[in-house]
Design an enzyme around this catalytic site. Sequence first.
Site, PDB file in Angstrom:
ATOM      1  N   CYS A 168     103.962  27.085  44.891  1.00  0.00           N
ATOM      2  CA  CYS A 168     103.380  26.743  46.190  1.00  0.00           C
ATOM      3  C   CYS A 168     102.657  25.410  46.051  1.00  0.00           C
ATOM      4  O   CYS A 168     101.830  25.245  45.137  1.00  0.00           O
ATOM      5  CB  CYS A 168     102.411  27.837  46.630  1.00  0.00           C
ATOM      6  SG  CYS A 168     101.471  27.408  48.120  1.00  0.00           S
ATOM      7  N   ASP A 202     106.285  31.049  43.661  1.00  0.00           N
ATOM      8  CA  ASP A 202     107.065  31.569  44.777  1.00  0.00           C
ATOM      9  C   ASP A 202     108.408  32.013  44.222  1.00  0.00           C
ATOM     10  O   ASP A 202     108.944  31.383  43.308  1.00  0.00           O
ATOM     11  CB  ASP A 202     107.292  30.490  45.849  1.00  0.00           C
ATOM     12  CG  ASP A 202     106.051  30.212  46.676  1.00  0.00           C
ATOM     13  OD1 ASP A 202     105.303  31.164  46.949  1.00  0.00           O
ATOM     14  OD2 ASP A 202     105.848  29.053  47.058  1.00  0.00           O
ATOM     15  N   GLU A 204     129.434  22.317  37.310  1.00  0.00           N
ATOM     16  CA  GLU A 204     129.470  23.119  36.080  1.00  0.00           C
ATOM     17  C   GLU A 204     128.256  24.041  36.097  1.00  0.00           C
ATOM     18  O   GLU A 204     127.133  23.609  36.354  1.00  0.00           O
ATOM     19  CB  GLU A 204     129.472  22.172  34.870  1.00  0.00           C
ATOM     20  CG  GLU A 204     129.757  22.845  33.553  1.00  0.00           C
ATOM     21  CD  GLU A 204     128.532  23.509  32.987  1.00  0.00           C
ATOM     22  OE1 GLU A 204     128.665  24.684  32.569  1.00  0.00           O
ATOM     23  OE2 GLU A 204     127.457  22.880  32.959  1.00  0.00           O
ATOM     24  N   HIS A 245     109.109  26.126  50.744  1.00  0.00           N
ATOM     25  CA  HIS A 245     110.412  26.791  50.714  1.00  0.00           C
ATOM     26  C   HIS A 245     111.496  25.913  51.335  1.00  0.00           C
ATOM     27  O   HIS A 245     112.613  25.825  50.817  1.00  0.00           O
ATOM     28  CB  HIS A 245     110.364  28.116  51.474  1.00  0.00           C
ATOM     29  CG  HIS A 245     109.342  29.089  50.981  1.00  0.00           C
ATOM     30  ND1 HIS A 245     108.873  29.128  49.692  1.00  0.00           N
ATOM     31  CD2 HIS A 245     108.713  30.091  51.630  1.00  0.00           C
ATOM     32  CE1 HIS A 245     107.998  30.102  49.564  1.00  0.00           C
ATOM     33  NE2 HIS A 245     107.872  30.709  50.726  1.00  0.00           N
ATOM     34  N   GLU A 246     111.155  25.292  52.450  1.00  0.00           N
ATOM     35  CA  GLU A 246     112.122  24.454  53.167  1.00  0.00           C
ATOM     36  C   GLU A 246     112.555  23.264  52.310  1.00  0.00           C
ATOM     37  O   GLU A 246     113.736  22.913  52.262  1.00  0.00           O
ATOM     38  CB  GLU A 246     111.501  23.957  54.482  1.00  0.00           C
ATOM     39  CG  GLU A 246     111.167  25.059  55.469  1.00  0.00           C
ATOM     40  CD  GLU A 246     109.814  25.756  55.248  1.00  0.00           C
ATOM     41  OE1 GLU A 246     109.435  26.579  56.101  1.00  0.00           O
ATOM     42  OE2 GLU A 246     109.122  25.486  54.239  1.00  0.00           O
TER      43      GLU A 246
END
Length: 153
Positions: A51, A58, A74, A92-93
């Site tokens: 975070c 997270d 690969e 997160h985005e």
Amino acid sequence: MTDLPTTPLHLGQTSALPARPQDAVLDYVPNPRPGRLYLVRFAAPEFTSLCPVTGQPDFAHLVIDYAPGDTIVESKSLKLFLGSFRNHAGFHEDCTVGIGERLFDEMKPVWLRIGGYWYPRGGIPIDVFWQSGAPPADLWLPSQDVPGYRGRG
């Protein structure tokens, strides 16, 4: 990609986990089935980052689907790239979309999508989805099958 290395940098080699995503080198190798429309799926059910506000970890389940163009990624180099996020502070985005965009920009697949199914932070799960555009008409596109977070209920 026009200048593919003749030998992948990571496959069959000892490779250290990169400290940061921007330090990670992704290997791309020639598509073994050029001209064929097919789907490749990678699932990373234990993805971690930090975070950017609290520094707490997270956790997410990432699913990456792509239809290869001239190259494929690969898998060992992809694992190292994803692992490099464990010390990366990002929302997160930022993590989800950044992974998708980097793979799309470097590998140049026909199509790519990523689903980031994040575990709750502050009591709210946040799922993030990105795709490069509409999927090709004849591409078999299975569901990502990651259930929404339900808690204990």
